[in-house]
Design a protein around this motif. Structure first.
Motif, PDB file in Angstrom:
ATOM      1  N   PHE A  29      25.810 114.822  56.934  1.00 45.53           N
ATOM      2  CA  PHE A  29      24.685 114.098  57.515  1.00 45.53           C
ATOM      3  C   PHE A  29      23.811 115.008  58.376  1.00 45.53           C
ATOM      4  O   PHE A  29      22.592 114.840  58.425  1.00 45.53           O
ATOM      5  CB  PHE A  29      25.166 112.891  58.306  1.00 45.53           C
ATOM      6  N   LYS A  30      24.405 115.997  59.036  1.00 50.09           N
ATOM      7  CA  LYS A  30      23.609 116.975  59.789  1.00 50.09           C
ATOM      8  C   LYS A  30      22.722 117.780  58.852  1.00 50.09           C
ATOM      9  O   LYS A  30      21.554 118.039  59.153  1.00 50.09           O
ATOM     10  CB  LYS A  30      24.516 117.926  60.565  1.00 50.09           C
ATOM     11  N   SER A  31      23.266 118.177  57.712  1.00 49.27           N
ATOM     12  CA  SER A  31      22.490 118.937  56.735  1.00 49.27           C
ATOM     13  C   SER A  31      21.335 118.114  56.182  1.00 49.27           C
ATOM     14  O   SER A  31      20.208 118.603  56.059  1.00 49.27           O
ATOM     15  CB  SER A  31      23.388 119.393  55.585  1.00 49.27           C
ATOM     16  N   ILE A  32      21.624 116.857  55.854  1.00 50.64           N
ATOM     17  CA  ILE A  32      20.575 115.976  55.334  1.00 50.64           C
ATOM     18  C   ILE A  32      19.500 115.762  56.397  1.00 50.64           C
ATOM     19  O   ILE A  32      18.305 115.832  56.108  1.00 50.64           O
ATOM     20  CB  ILE A  32      21.180 114.638  54.876  1.00 50.64           C
ATOM     21  N   GLY A  33      19.927 115.509  57.633  1.00 46.31           N
ATOM     22  CA  GLY A  33      18.962 115.315  58.721  1.00 46.31           C
ATOM     23  C   GLY A  33      18.127 116.557  58.971  1.00 46.31           C
ATOM     24  O   GLY A  33      16.920 116.460  59.207  1.00 46.31           O
ATOM     25  N   GLY A  34      18.761 117.732  58.903  1.00 43.46           N
ATOM     26  CA  GLY A  34      18.018 118.976  59.079  1.00 43.46           C
ATOM     27  C   GLY A  34      16.984 119.178  57.986  1.00 43.46           C
ATOM     28  O   GLY A  34      15.857 119.617  58.251  1.00 43.46           O
ATOM     29  N   GLY A  35      17.346 118.835  56.764  1.00 48.07           N
ATOM     30  CA  GLY A  35      16.397 118.943  55.652  1.00 48.07           C
ATOM     31  C   GLY A  35      15.222 118.004  55.821  1.00 48.07           C
ATOM     32  O   GLY A  35      14.070 118.371  55.572  1.00 48.07           O
ATOM     33  N   ILE A  36      15.490 116.780  56.256  1.00 50.02           N
ATOM     34  CA  ILE A  36      14.415 115.813  56.487  1.00 50.02           C
ATOM     35  C   ILE A  36      13.507 116.290  57.613  1.00 50.02           C
ATOM     36  O   ILE A  36      12.275 116.174  57.522  1.00 50.02           O
ATOM     37  CB  ILE A  36      15.005 114.417  56.781  1.00 50.02           C
ATOM     38  N   ALA A  40       9.507 117.075  57.398  1.00 48.45           N
ATOM     39  CA  ALA A  40       8.556 116.453  58.330  1.00 48.45           C
ATOM     40  C   ALA A  40       7.755 117.511  59.081  1.00 48.45           C
ATOM     41  O   ALA A  40       6.539 117.364  59.271  1.00 48.45           O
ATOM     42  CB  ALA A  40       9.303 115.558  59.316  1.00 48.45           C
ATOM     43  N   GLN A  41       8.414 118.594  59.474  1.00 47.81           N
ATOM     44  CA  GLN A  41       7.724 119.682  60.154  1.00 47.81           C
ATOM     45  C   GLN A  41       6.677 120.314  59.236  1.00 47.81           C
ATOM     46  O   GLN A  41       5.568 120.636  59.652  1.00 47.81           O
ATOM     47  CB  GLN A  41       8.726 120.751  60.616  1.00 47.81           C
ATOM     48  N   GLY A  42       7.037 120.485  57.967  1.00 44.46           N
ATOM     49  CA  GLY A  42       6.090 121.044  56.994  1.00 44.46           C
ATOM     50  C   GLY A  42       4.868 120.164  56.822  1.00 44.46           C
ATOM     51  O   GLY A  42       3.731 120.664  56.782  1.00 44.46           O
ATOM     52  N   PHE A  43       5.078 118.845  56.718  1.00 47.53           N
ATOM     53  CA  PHE A  43       3.941 117.932  56.608  1.00 47.53           C
ATOM     54  C   PHE A  43       3.091 117.982  57.873  1.00 47.53           C
ATOM     55  O   PHE A  43       1.859 117.988  57.802  1.00 47.53           O
ATOM     56  CB  PHE A  43       4.413 116.491  56.365  1.00 47.53           C
ATOM     57  N   GLY A  44       3.730 118.040  59.027  1.00 42.44           N
ATOM     58  CA  GLY A  44       2.972 118.129  60.282  1.00 42.44           C
ATOM     59  C   GLY A  44       2.150 119.395  60.360  1.00 42.44           C
ATOM     60  O   GLY A  44       0.978 119.351  60.751  1.00 42.44           O
TER      61      GLY A  44
END
Length: 52
Positions: A29-36, A40-44
């Protein structure tokens, strides 16, 4: 019918995984959250570049 069975099987596997391998589940779940967060950072950054 198949979709319902697969959904319940997935939920059962998730509960089993969290119950018997909590450290591994937390890492997943940490890996999935980090990927998300990276996405999000890329879109920002993209939208900031468009406006600036």
């Amino acid at each position: 019918m198949v979709k319902k069975v697969l959904t319940w099987a997935g939920i059962a596997f998730l509960i089993f995984f969290v119950a018997y391998r909590p450290n591994s589940a937390a890492d997943v779940f940490k890996s999935i959250g980090g990927g998300i967060m990276d996405i999000a950072q890329g879109f920002g950054d993209f939208f900031t570049s468009l406006v600036a």
